[in-house]
Design a protein around this motif. Structure first.
Motif, PDB file in Angstrom:
ATOM      1  N   THR A  96      40.426  33.841  34.692  1.00  0.00           N
ATOM      2  CA  THR A  96      39.954  34.481  33.492  1.00  0.00           C
ATOM      3  C   THR A  96      41.284  34.048  32.349  1.00  0.00           C
ATOM      4  N   MET A  97      42.407  34.146  32.708  1.00  0.00           N
ATOM      5  CA  MET A  97      43.408  33.779  31.650  1.00  0.00           C
ATOM      6  C   MET A  97      43.248  32.294  31.149  1.00  0.00           C
ATOM      7  N   THR A  98      42.703  31.416  31.780  1.00  0.00           N
ATOM      8  CA  THR A  98      42.555  29.924  31.512  1.00  0.00           C
ATOM      9  C   THR A  98      41.204  29.775  31.274  1.00  0.00           C
ATOM     10  N   MET A  99      40.613  30.768  30.957  1.00  0.00           N
ATOM     11  CA  MET A  99      39.043  30.574  30.249  1.00  0.00           C
ATOM     12  C   MET A  99      38.254  29.830  31.254  1.00  0.00           C
ATOM     13  N   ASN A 100      38.281  29.859  32.508  1.00  0.00           N
ATOM     14  CA  ASN A 100      37.509  28.863  33.343  1.00  0.00           C
ATOM     15  C   ASN A 100      36.458  30.051  33.967  1.00  0.00           C
ATOM     16  N   PRO A 101      35.237  30.153  33.500  1.00  0.00           N
ATOM     17  CA  PRO A 101      34.279  31.193  34.070  1.00  0.00           C
ATOM     18  C   PRO A 101      33.392  30.805  35.171  1.00  0.00           C
ATOM     19  N   ALA A 102      33.777  29.588  35.858  1.00  0.00           N
ATOM     20  CA  ALA A 102      32.967  28.760  36.965  1.00  0.00           C
ATOM     21  C   ALA A 102      32.687  30.146  37.893  1.00  0.00           C
ATOM     22  N   ALA A 103      31.560  30.393  38.390  1.00  0.00           N
ATOM     23  CA  ALA A 103      31.036  31.350  39.230  1.00  0.00           C
ATOM     24  C   ALA A 103      31.902  30.972  40.580  1.00  0.00           C
ATOM     25  N   ILE A 104      32.133  29.760  41.159  1.00  0.00           N
ATOM     26  CA  ILE A 104      32.647  29.528  42.466  1.00  0.00           C
ATOM     27  C   ILE A 104      34.073  30.066  42.428  1.00  0.00           C
ATOM     28  N   HIS A 105      34.734  30.388  41.419  1.00  0.00           N
ATOM     29  CA  HIS A 105      35.844  31.187  41.240  1.00  0.00           C
ATOM     30  C   HIS A 105      35.937  32.561  41.270  1.00  0.00           C
ATOM     31  N   ILE A 106      35.064  33.233  40.459  1.00  0.00           N
ATOM     32  CA  ILE A 106      35.122  34.562  40.090  1.00  0.00           C
ATOM     33  C   ILE A 106      33.743  35.524  40.446  1.00  0.00           C
ATOM     34  N   THR A 125      27.153  29.681  48.645  1.00  0.00           N
ATOM     35  CA  THR A 125      27.421  28.239  48.607  1.00  0.00           C
ATOM     36  C   THR A 125      28.104  28.027  50.069  1.00  0.00           C
ATOM     37  N   GLU A 126      28.361  26.781  50.201  1.00  0.00           N
ATOM     38  CA  GLU A 126      28.805  26.128  51.830  1.00  0.00           C
ATOM     39  C   GLU A 126      30.051  27.062  51.974  1.00  0.00           C
ATOM     40  N   PHE A 127      30.808  27.612  51.069  1.00  0.00           N
ATOM     41  CA  PHE A 127      32.257  28.219  51.571  1.00  0.00           C
ATOM     42  C   PHE A 127      31.748  29.747  51.566  1.00  0.00           C
ATOM     43  N   GLY A 128      30.861  30.149  51.289  1.00  0.00           N
ATOM     44  CA  GLY A 128      30.643  31.724  51.396  1.00  0.00           C
ATOM     45  C   GLY A 128      31.619  32.711  50.939  1.00  0.00           C
ATOM     46  N   ARG A 129      32.540  31.986  50.126  1.00  0.00           N
ATOM     47  CA  ARG A 129      33.591  33.063  49.238  1.00  0.00           C
ATOM     48  C   ARG A 129      34.303  32.087  48.058  1.00  0.00           C
ATOM     49  N   PRO A 130      34.723  32.872  47.279  1.00  0.00           N
ATOM     50  CA  PRO A 130      35.433  31.962  46.122  1.00  0.00           C
ATOM     51  C   PRO A 130      36.360  30.951  46.401  1.00  0.00           C
ATOM     52  N   ARG A 173      53.906  31.322  50.259  1.00  0.00           N
ATOM     53  CA  ARG A 173      53.385  32.272  49.041  1.00  0.00           C
ATOM     54  C   ARG A 173      51.863  32.588  49.596  1.00  0.00           C
ATOM     55  N   THR A 174      51.377  33.725  49.924  1.00  0.00           N
ATOM     56  CA  THR A 174      49.938  33.939  50.227  1.00  0.00           C
ATOM     57  C   THR A 174      49.355  34.181  49.094  1.00  0.00           C
ATOM     58  N   VAL A 175      48.227  33.557  48.684  1.00  0.00           N
ATOM     59  CA  VAL A 175      47.338  33.380  47.500  1.00  0.00           C
ATOM     60  C   VAL A 175      46.297  34.876  47.834  1.00  0.00           C
ATOM     61  N   THR A 176      46.217  35.510  46.602  1.00  0.00           N
ATOM     62  CA  THR A 176      45.197  36.953  46.802  1.00  0.00           C
ATOM     63  C   THR A 176      44.020  36.303  45.794  1.00  0.00           C
ATOM     64  N   ASP A 177      43.021  37.347  46.032  1.00  0.00           N
ATOM     65  CA  ASP A 177      41.833  37.047  45.183  1.00  0.00           C
ATOM     66  C   ASP A 177      42.137  37.717  43.651  1.00  0.00           C
ATOM     67  N   TRP A 178      43.228  38.444  43.506  1.00  0.00           N
ATOM     68  CA  TRP A 178      43.706  38.796  42.335  1.00  0.00           C
ATOM     69  C   TRP A 178      44.132  37.561  41.393  1.00  0.00           C
ATOM     70  N   ASP A 179      45.164  36.856  42.322  1.00  0.00           N
ATOM     71  CA  ASP A 179      45.873  35.657  41.615  1.00  0.00           C
ATOM     72  C   ASP A 179      44.532  34.587  40.998  1.00  0.00           C
ATOM     73  N   ASN A 180      43.579  34.630  41.913  1.00  0.00           N
ATOM     74  CA  ASN A 180      42.396  33.590  41.496  1.00  0.00           C
ATOM     75  C   ASN A 180      41.660  34.310  40.179  1.00  0.00           C
ATOM     76  N   MET A 181      41.279  35.501  40.357  1.00  0.00           N
ATOM     77  CA  MET A 181      40.628  36.059  39.437  1.00  0.00           C
ATOM     78  C   MET A 181      41.326  36.010  37.917  1.00  0.00           C
ATOM     79  N   GLN A 182      42.487  36.333  38.085  1.00  0.00           N
ATOM     80  CA  GLN A 182      43.441  36.692  36.812  1.00  0.00           C
ATOM     81  C   GLN A 182      43.847  35.023  36.318  1.00  0.00           C
ATOM     82  N   PHE A 183      43.959  34.215  37.042  1.00  0.00           N
ATOM     83  CA  PHE A 183      44.388  32.810  36.753  1.00  0.00           C
ATOM     84  C   PHE A 183      43.046  32.168  35.977  1.00  0.00           C
TER      85      PHE A 183
END
Length: 150
Positions: free
Chosen positions: A33-43, A51-56, A21-31
């Motif tokens: 958000t649904m699990t109440m994780n507002p960490a900026a590194i994800h969203i 950051t050192e990664f340059g992307r979520p 399965r290819t992971v999408t930005d929507w997967d990450n944002m939706q998951f």
């Protein structure tokens, strides 16, 4: 039955799961958000540029769930009673939107249940790999498995 009964699982056997399965930005944002994780590194894409990664980064709990989920069809679908625990969960490499994840499962141990004669306990090692064959997730899972009906 797609999953394997307790008797069909042999210690040392490795299953290379076909479904990827290819992971999408929507997967990450939706998951996240649904699990109440507002960490900026994800969203927060703008924050992540600094950051050192340059992307979520993909939420690690999503990655864990995906890796185990990819294994279910060939291991525990319809034959598990329930998960008993998770051990040694590791994320050695990050996952990003666009990564394609595949899984493999090794049967590490098994023993008959002392209190449930129709069931046994199996320890699986689930490993998730990206499209570059880098391990992105690894965990041991203890599952209570059904024995073959008499």
């Amino acid at each position: 039955m797609a999953g394997k009964y307790y008797e069909e699982l042999e210690v040392g056997h490795v299953i290379h799961h076909d479904v990827r399965r290819t992971v999408t930005d929507w997967d990450n944002m939706q998951f996240s958000t649904m699990t109440m994780n507002p960490a900026a590194i994800h969203i927060d894409h703008e924050y992540c540029k600094t950051t050192e990664f340059g992307r979520p980064l993909v939420n690690s709990v999503f990655t864990l769930g995906l890796v185990v989920g990819l294994s279910v069809g060939e291991t525990t679908l319809g034959t598990t009673v329930g998960n008993l625990g998770w051990e040694e969960v590791r994320f050695p490499k990050p996952v990003f939107a666009g990564d394609t994840i595949r899984a493999e499962t090794e049967v590490l141990a098994k023993r008959e249940s002392k209190s449930r004669p129709t069931q046994g306990i199996v320890t699986f090692l689930h490993r998730g790999l990206n499209q570059r064959d880098e391990v992105v997730c690894e965990c041991k899972r203890l599952a209570l498995m059904m024995k073959r009906p008499a």
